[in-house]
Design an enzyme around this catalytic site. Sequence first.
Site, PDB file in Angstrom:
ATOM      1  N   HIS A 470       0.834  -1.210   0.000  1.00 13.51           N
ATOM      2  CA  HIS A 470       0.000   0.000   0.000  1.00 13.51           C
ATOM      3  C   HIS A 470       0.867   1.258   0.000  1.00 13.51           C
ATOM      4  CE1 HIS A 470      -3.553   2.495   1.218  1.00 13.51           C
ATOM      5  NE2 HIS A 470      -2.595   3.223   1.778  1.00 13.51           N
ATOM      6  N   GLU A 471       1.782   1.332   0.946  1.00 11.05           N
ATOM      7  CA  GLU A 471       2.596   2.544   1.048  1.00 11.05           C
ATOM      8  C   GLU A 471       3.491   2.730  -0.174  1.00 11.05           C
ATOM      9  OE1 GLU A 471       1.995   4.821   3.109  1.00 11.05           O
ATOM     10  OE2 GLU A 471       0.608   3.623   4.321  1.00 11.05           O
ATOM     11  N   HIS A 474       1.739   4.686  -2.768  1.00 14.73           N
ATOM     12  CA  HIS A 474       1.927   6.130  -2.586  1.00 14.73           C
ATOM     13  C   HIS A 474       3.294   6.561  -3.132  1.00 14.73           C
ATOM     14  CE1 HIS A 474      -1.627   7.070  -0.277  1.00 14.73           C
ATOM     15  NE2 HIS A 474      -1.330   6.241   0.705  1.00 14.73           N
ATOM     16  N   HIS A 477       3.281   6.868  -6.818  1.00 11.28           N
ATOM     17  CA  HIS A 477       2.573   8.091  -7.193  1.00 11.28           C
ATOM     18  C   HIS A 477       3.517   9.289  -7.088  1.00 11.28           C
ATOM     19  CE1 HIS A 477      -1.476  10.486  -6.691  1.00 11.28           C
ATOM     20  NE2 HIS A 477      -0.884  10.706  -7.854  1.00 11.28           N
TER      21      HIS A 477
END
Length: 683
Positions: A470-471, A474, A477
Amino acid sequence: MTDAVTNPLLAPPALPYDLPPYGRIRPEHYLPAFHEAFAAHRAEVDAITAQADEPTFENTLVALERSGALLDRVARAFYTVTSADGIAEIQAIEEELAPLMAAHSDAIQLDAALFARIAEVHARLDQLDLDAESRYLVERHHREMSLAGAGLDDTQKARLTDLNQRLSVLTTTFEKNLLADSNDLAVVFDRAADLDGLSAGELSAAAQAATSRGLDGRYVVTLTLYTGHPYLASLTNRESRRRLLEASRSRAARGNAHDNRDVLREIVRVRAERAALLGYPSHAAAVLADQTAGSPDAARDLLRRLAVPAAVNARSEQDALQKTADADGIRIEAHDWAFYTEKVRAERYDLDRAALRPWFEAERVLRDGVFFAAEQLYGVTIAERHDLQGYHPEVRVFEVHNADGGELGLFLLDLYTRDSKRGGAWMNSIVAQSTLRGTAPVVVNNLNVNKPAPGTPTLLTLDEVTTLFHEFGHALHGLFATVTYPHFAGTAVYRDFVEFPSQVNEMWILWPEILTNYARHIDTGEALPSDVVERLHASEAFNQGFATSEYLAASWIDQAWHGLAVDEASADIDVASFEAAALADIGLDNPVVPTRYASTYFAHVFSGGYSAGYYSYIWSEVLDADTVEWFRENGGLTRANGERFRHRLLGVGGAGDPLAAYRDFRGRDADIQPLLERRGLTD
């Protein structure tokens, strides 16, 4: 003396990718650097407003984007440290700095002369020959300054500045209190038998934590940010489970020096007053006016729509757990849920998630899972840079290259928990990409994995594997966003869109090509058995009633606090009673399913950037679930799919309307049906 010779924060960047020289930075360097940076930024903005020339895009908007580079560099370096290694000296600096930072931000955002110039350019926008990003820059600056209060009169601006400075102090105090009380409440166990059910690595981590606190021969379990500790699923001793959950739920609400109840009440009051000053009925209305949701009603409608079936599913799950607990003569309580969930999971699916840890060795998950997925999908290569240093000895630095060999940026990883790190997991940007400034991205992921004793491998839970993927979503992105103006860099998107890329990246965890590459037994090297994988897939909707309910409960508490009008927020509110009424209102007042965060330790909304915005995770998950369907329909893990997702969504950063970017990628608006099916909410 504070110059570039004595203060490394003021010297021109000399390391690759402008990585801050953390090995040379000392706490005493930060405040002088901030003061220098404040003055430099103020002078740059004054130069813009002092011009006699007619306002143009170049002499106003571009000049504004060029300004503040030193402050941006110093602030990103410092705030990375405050959250990840907030030692006492850093906390003291942060407290002193908070009102200064708020005052400086207001001085720029509320500058009447600057706003007048931007407004003039905005009024002539249709007459200007601007590309799409430049046009959007004018629109965003005008809207953000309007929402910040740039159109208020001088008396109102003075009051707004006072409120913002007070909020900066309060939110800093909230986080400081939470960190201190979480450390104080770490649960001490005298015997290994009290922790029966933990793995050897987990027991080792507890012993190591005790030793680091001078408690040799005992065991310390530190607290996670969210209410439910992962060890609750494993501990066979019911009293140990009770102690652990009780400690978690009592954080910053014990009537001691670290109690956050008065702090959060004042935060709510000040935010409500600020919203009223800006012309909004509540803080939630002010925040959501500039999000993709558009209004609190839209966000709350989604939460209510999901809460009813989630609560029903949670009750059904509770009944199933109770049947199993009856054999032990136990009436299910909140501290029993996770433990009996694993028992029922094992009964239904022959699946013991705790037993999967030997297949999830941290280094292999990182390199052969997280990195490998990105390499396969986007063609990037990731290599560790042992010659570069982070802000703490445990921080690792990796260099990322594009498929053509071109330099992309740096990725830092800070995996382990420590007393100076706030709870939870997060990504932040240390250097923001901008072609205008000529900077490349430097991003960091922080987790809070318990560190085992030296020589013992770090074995992750499946939840921790999910967090790592998940991280890194980020991080991708932040690495892939390619913009001209720093205002749009990386994850600088609407709050209720920012979780979308990270949630999408979770899809690769159980993707066959990825899973077989990283899920290898620590001792034998054997892949995770295919029948276990099948059972994992079969159980994906299992316990989703609980998971959805605890999340929605926290989201509703956030909306309840921040939906108060200024007169309501000024009342003498009992925190516990307010929470109870809010949960009853949405039908999520099941005491066996506690909210993911209670108010006194709800750092996301009272000291982080998610105030009135915790709904964002489920809002973004609508897009995420629909995107996963798109990948499945279009061949999954292919470079073509990766390039489309990278360039049409991740690469946009904040330089355009995110929902327009989504439509460009997907060909239509998102459909909620995949989310309902994922969470078992269709019936």
